[in-house]
Write a protein that holds these residues in place. Structure first.
Motif, PDB file in Angstrom:
ATOM      1  N   UNK A 381       5.741   4.347   4.373  1.00 46.79           N
ATOM      2  CA  UNK A 381       6.059   5.720   3.997  1.00 46.79           C
ATOM      3  C   UNK A 381       4.800   6.597   3.883  1.00 46.79           C
ATOM      4  N   UNK A 382       3.713   6.168   4.444  1.00 48.42           N
ATOM      5  CA  UNK A 382       2.465   6.917   4.392  1.00 48.42           C
ATOM      6  C   UNK A 382       2.657   8.342   4.903  1.00 48.42           C
ATOM      7  N   UNK A 383       2.278   9.361   4.135  1.00 45.90           N
ATOM      8  CA  UNK A 383       2.420  10.737   4.613  1.00 45.90           C
ATOM      9  C   UNK A 383       1.519  11.000   5.824  1.00 45.90           C
ATOM     10  N   UNK A 384       1.953  11.895   6.676  1.00 40.83           N
ATOM     11  CA  UNK A 384       1.133  12.299   7.817  1.00 40.83           C
ATOM     12  C   UNK A 384       0.044  13.243   7.346  1.00 40.83           C
ATOM     13  N   UNK A 385      -1.187  12.972   7.750  1.00 39.96           N
ATOM     14  CA  UNK A 385      -2.307  13.821   7.367  1.00 39.96           C
ATOM     15  C   UNK A 385      -3.022  14.295   8.630  1.00 39.96           C
ATOM     16  N   UNK A 386      -2.901  15.584   8.968  1.00 39.85           N
ATOM     17  CA  UNK A 386      -3.540  16.076  10.192  1.00 39.85           C
ATOM     18  C   UNK A 386      -5.055  15.929  10.177  1.00 39.85           C
ATOM     19  N   UNK A 387      -5.654  15.842   8.992  1.00 36.18           N
ATOM     20  CA  UNK A 387      -7.107  15.680   8.902  1.00 36.18           C
ATOM     21  C   UNK A 387      -7.531  14.214   8.994  1.00 36.18           C
ATOM     22  N   UNK A 388      -6.558  13.287   8.902  1.00 35.12           N
ATOM     23  CA  UNK A 388      -6.890  11.867   8.971  1.00 35.12           C
ATOM     24  C   UNK A 388      -7.806  11.420   7.861  1.00 35.12           C
ATOM     25  N   UNK A 389      -7.633  12.000   6.672  1.00 37.77           N
ATOM     26  CA  UNK A 389      -8.547  11.702   5.564  1.00 37.77           C
ATOM     27  C   UNK A 389      -7.749  11.365   4.304  1.00 37.77           C
ATOM     28  N   UNK A 390      -6.853  10.401   4.436  1.00 35.33           N
ATOM     29  CA  UNK A 390      -5.955   9.987   3.358  1.00 35.33           C
ATOM     30  C   UNK A 390      -6.181   8.525   3.015  1.00 35.33           C
ATOM     31  N   UNK A 391      -6.340   8.238   1.711  1.00 39.00           N
ATOM     32  CA  UNK A 391      -6.520   6.869   1.227  1.00 39.00           C
ATOM     33  C   UNK A 391      -5.425   6.539   0.220  1.00 39.00           C
ATOM     34  N   UNK A 392      -5.228   5.244  -0.018  1.00 32.79           N
ATOM     35  CA  UNK A 392      -4.228   4.776  -0.981  1.00 32.79           C
ATOM     36  C   UNK A 392      -4.853   4.644  -2.364  1.00 32.79           C
ATOM     37  N   UNK A 393      -4.078   5.051  -3.384  1.00 32.48           N
ATOM     38  CA  UNK A 393      -4.516   4.876  -4.769  1.00 32.48           C
ATOM     39  C   UNK A 393      -3.599   3.872  -5.454  1.00 32.48           C
ATOM     40  N   UNK A 394      -4.153   3.141  -6.414  1.00 36.78           N
ATOM     41  CA  UNK A 394      -3.408   2.088  -7.111  1.00 36.78           C
ATOM     42  C   UNK A 394      -3.912   2.021  -8.543  1.00 36.78           C
ATOM     43  N   UNK A 395      -3.003   1.739  -9.485  1.00 37.82           N
ATOM     44  CA  UNK A 395      -3.372   1.572 -10.887  1.00 37.82           C
ATOM     45  C   UNK A 395      -2.961   0.186 -11.361  1.00 37.82           C
ATOM     46  N   UNK A 396      -3.760  -0.382 -12.240  1.00 36.97           N
ATOM     47  CA  UNK A 396      -3.386  -1.678 -12.783  1.00 36.97           C
ATOM     48  C   UNK A 396      -3.892  -1.846 -14.208  1.00 36.97           C
ATOM     49  N   UNK A 397      -2.993  -2.348 -15.058  1.00 35.55           N
ATOM     50  CA  UNK A 397      -3.295  -2.744 -16.427  1.00 35.55           C
ATOM     51  C   UNK A 397      -2.725  -4.143 -16.633  1.00 35.55           C
ATOM     52  N   UNK A 398      -3.181  -4.796 -17.656  1.00 35.24           N
ATOM     53  CA  UNK A 398      -2.733  -6.168 -17.889  1.00 35.24           C
ATOM     54  C   UNK A 398      -1.243  -6.264 -18.165  1.00 35.24           C
ATOM     55  N   UNK A 399      -0.594  -5.155 -18.507  1.00 40.65           N
ATOM     56  CA  UNK A 399       0.834  -5.169 -18.807  1.00 40.65           C
ATOM     57  C   UNK A 399       1.697  -4.703 -17.631  1.00 40.65           C
ATOM     58  N   UNK A 400       1.086  -4.429 -16.462  1.00 42.64           N
ATOM     59  CA  UNK A 400       1.851  -4.018 -15.287  1.00 42.64           C
ATOM     60  C   UNK A 400       2.521  -5.221 -14.611  1.00 42.64           C
ATOM     61  N   UNK A 401       3.468  -4.923 -13.725  1.00 43.75           N
ATOM     62  CA  UNK A 401       4.145  -5.990 -12.979  1.00 43.75           C
ATOM     63  C   UNK A 401       3.206  -6.660 -11.999  1.00 43.75           C
ATOM     64  N   UNK A 402       2.471  -5.843 -11.229  1.00 41.41           N
ATOM     65  CA  UNK A 402       1.552  -6.396 -10.227  1.00 41.41           C
ATOM     66  C   UNK A 402       0.171  -6.531 -10.864  1.00 41.41           C
ATOM     67  N   UNK A 403       0.016  -7.588 -11.663  1.00 37.48           N
ATOM     68  CA  UNK A 403      -1.205  -7.774 -12.446  1.00 37.48           C
ATOM     69  C   UNK A 403      -1.788  -9.168 -12.260  1.00 37.48           C
ATOM     70  N   UNK A 404      -1.588  -9.743 -11.076  1.00 40.98           N
ATOM     71  CA  UNK A 404      -2.142 -11.070 -10.810  1.00 40.98           C
ATOM     72  C   UNK A 404      -2.546 -11.163  -9.340  1.00 40.98           C
ATOM     73  N   UNK A 405      -3.399 -12.103  -9.037  1.00 47.65           N
ATOM     74  CA  UNK A 405      -3.955 -12.211  -7.687  1.00 47.65           C
ATOM     75  C   UNK A 405      -2.889 -12.486  -6.639  1.00 47.65           C
ATOM     76  N   UNK A 406      -1.846 -13.189  -7.004  1.00 44.73           N
ATOM     77  CA  UNK A 406      -0.783 -13.453  -6.038  1.00 44.73           C
ATOM     78  C   UNK A 406      -0.159 -12.148  -5.546  1.00 44.73           C
ATOM     79  N   UNK A 407       0.110 -11.248  -6.485  1.00 46.82           N
ATOM     80  CA  UNK A 407       0.670  -9.950  -6.104  1.00 46.82           C
ATOM     81  C   UNK A 407      -0.346  -9.124  -5.323  1.00 46.82           C
ATOM     82  N   UNK A 408      -1.593  -9.177  -5.752  1.00 48.30           N
ATOM     83  CA  UNK A 408      -2.612  -8.391  -5.058  1.00 48.30           C
ATOM     84  C   UNK A 408      -2.781  -8.886  -3.619  1.00 48.30           C
ATOM     85  N   UNK A 409      -2.744 -10.177  -3.444  1.00 50.93           N
ATOM     86  CA  UNK A 409      -2.891 -10.737  -2.101  1.00 50.93           C
ATOM     87  C   UNK A 409      -1.718 -10.366  -1.189  1.00 50.93           C
ATOM     88  N   UNK A 410      -0.521 -10.311  -1.784  1.00 54.82           N
ATOM     89  CA  UNK A 410       0.658 -10.062  -0.957  1.00 54.82           C
ATOM     90  C   UNK A 410       0.926  -8.586  -0.716  1.00 54.82           C
TER      91      UNK A 410
END
Length: 490
Positions: A381-410
């Protein structure tokens, strides 16, 4: 990071979409200083109306009351105003001081705002009188400067190259630093603009940790100067404070990331942070009423400084409102009428379009769903960027669902293989740093970026707080990030 619910504010009158933000400086010809100086600004504009502001500076003896007069030249009609008693007779507009801001010392300034219609044109007034005395006259608008590269010792102009961030010379760069919270909540609570000092010494202390990036959360209602926000903390005053902090961050060689944290729109569904329609908590998605206007204004403000990075929206969580993950990701990208959300949503594509519509080519960050903790379908679902200058942002805390290496790897590794990945917030609520140590190692091993939450002197036992003093004294949690950054960049 989600904050606890904030104070509830009164209802605000609706405003239409901002198509740009322009400030018309009013300066004197050469010679003696004028009796008064006036800066007239058009802060937002739509098909039939606009929002404006005046900033008055008194250069003569102190005043106990003031009255500013100017003429509209395009058939504009005043409809409302604040921080002054506004009136209009024919083409002449008058703004008279209120009881609380009538005293104007020598060299002091005061600002007031208004909304007006413009059925013919939106010509800028050319003369102003303060208490009957002519102020300086309007100069011709200066040509728009070309985007500039930073000074040699300043932050780099960043761009996306494959899955890396690179500078003008093509060298790979990482964003490593902290968040500086406050600009998202102090203004809407009527308490100020930032939480704690943002003077040069406090910014220098961040650089002393060997950070190279500072993320600055913002509030859209305060930036746009909506009428429910105390004018002292809104509109031009808020924008100038943000610009000043950005300049200080850059002066210490660090990259500023301006980020939209709190937005308008009433949401009372699952995981609601507040029931308020105003920007007093984290909403599940940006709103179409104001957020595109916010980003058009921010982009116009910083488009000639490509060292400034734009982070579109703090922590989307449409997945808590919708019944399926597909619906959540569709809402995330496309906005509109999203299931479970009662206001019209601005999707990430809308916000990218708002930024690029100004001509800004600055680096943009877009966080995923589940409070930016889920990037599982970000590439789809990555938005289209005519400038081609778009990066992904991610947040993580110890209480989040994706808070382990298995999730990060997948889920993270496939994204990081195709686009730059920035962990805009990392932290833990344990007052320790064992968890963020794991996060930093995983990101270091892949050459990725991360920013600690947060450079504020809060109680780290109730939430992640990096410091106990704005001189840079770390908490037990902050010690982990400080020592790690110093080891990497020392």
């Amino acid at each position: 990071m989600r904050h606890p619910p904030r104070s509830v504010l009164a209802a605000v009158a609706g405003a239409a979409a901002l198509i740009g933000s322009v400030t018309v400086p009013v300066v004197t010809a050469s010679g003696a200083a004028p009796a008064c100086s006036v800066e007239y600004s058009v802060t937002s504009q739509w098909d039939s109306g606009f929002q404006g502001a005046v900033r008055i500076t008194n250069n003569t003896a102190a005043m106990s009351g003031w009255s500013l007069a100017f003429d509209f030249a395009g058939g504009q009609k005043l409809t409302q105003g604040w921080n002054a008693k506004w009136s209009q007779s024919g083409t002449t507009v008058t703004a008279a001081s209120e009881s609380y801001n009538g005293s104007l010392a020598t060299g002091a300034s005061v600002s007031a705002g208004f909304i007006a219609s413009w059925p013919e044109s939106n010509a800028v007034p050319t003369s102003f009188k303060l208490n009957g005395t002519s102020c300086n006259t309007a100069a011709e608008p200066s040509p728009t400067p070309e985007p500039t590269d930073p000074a040699e010792d300043g932050p780099p102009v960043l761009r996306v190259s494959g899955n890396k961030l690179v500078d003008a010379g093509g060298a790979t760069r990482r964003l490593l630093g902290v968040n500086r919270s406050g600009g998202e909540f102090m203004c809407v609570q009527g308490s100020g603009i930032f939480d704690g000092p943002v003077d040069d010494a406090s910014v220098k202390a961040i650089a002393g940790w060997k950070a190279n990036t500072v993320r600055i959360p913002l509030n859209e209602e305060c930036w746009l100067g909506l009428s429910t926000i105390d004018p002292a903390y809104a509109g031009a005053n808020y924008i100038n404070a943000v610009k000043d902090l950005v300049a200080k961050v850059k002066a210490h060689g660090m990259t500023p990331v301006v980020e939209l944290h709190w937005t308008h729109g009433q949401y009372t569904g699952n995981s609601a942070g507040c029931s308020d329609v105003h920007a007093s908590c984290q909403k599940p998605m940006p709103d179409m009423q104001y957020t595109p206007s916010f980003w058009a204004s921010v982009a116009n403000t910083f488009k000639n400084d490509r060292t400034v990075v734009f982070d579109l929206f703090n922590e989307p969580y449409p997945d808590r409102a919708t019944s399926t993950t597909t619906q959540a990701w569709q809402c995330w990208r496309d906005g509109g009428s999203c299931p479970g959300i009662g206001y019209e949503v601005a999707g990430m594509q809308d916000l990218v379009d708002s930024v690029r519509g100004t001509g800004a080519t600055n680096l943009i960050l877009a966080g995923g769903i589940a409070y930016s903790n889920d990037l599982s379908q970000w590439l789809t679902y990555k938005p289209a960027d005519p400038a081609g200058n778009l990066a992904a942002a991610w947040h993580v805390y110890n209480f989040n669902t994706c808070a382990n290496e298995s999730c990060w790897n997948s889920t993270l590794a496939p994204v990081a293989a195709q686009v730059p990945l920035v962990a805009g917030e990392i932290g833990e609520n344990t007052c320790a740093h064992g968890f963020v140590d794991q996060v930093m190692k995983w990101f270091d091993d892949r050459g990725l970026s991360y920013l600690g939450w947060t450079w504020n002197t809060w109680d780290c036992s109730s939430g992640p707080s990096l410091i106990s003093s704005y001189d840079g004294t770390p908490t037990a949690f902050g010690t982990g990030l400080r020592d790690h950054l110093r080891a990497l960049n020392g």
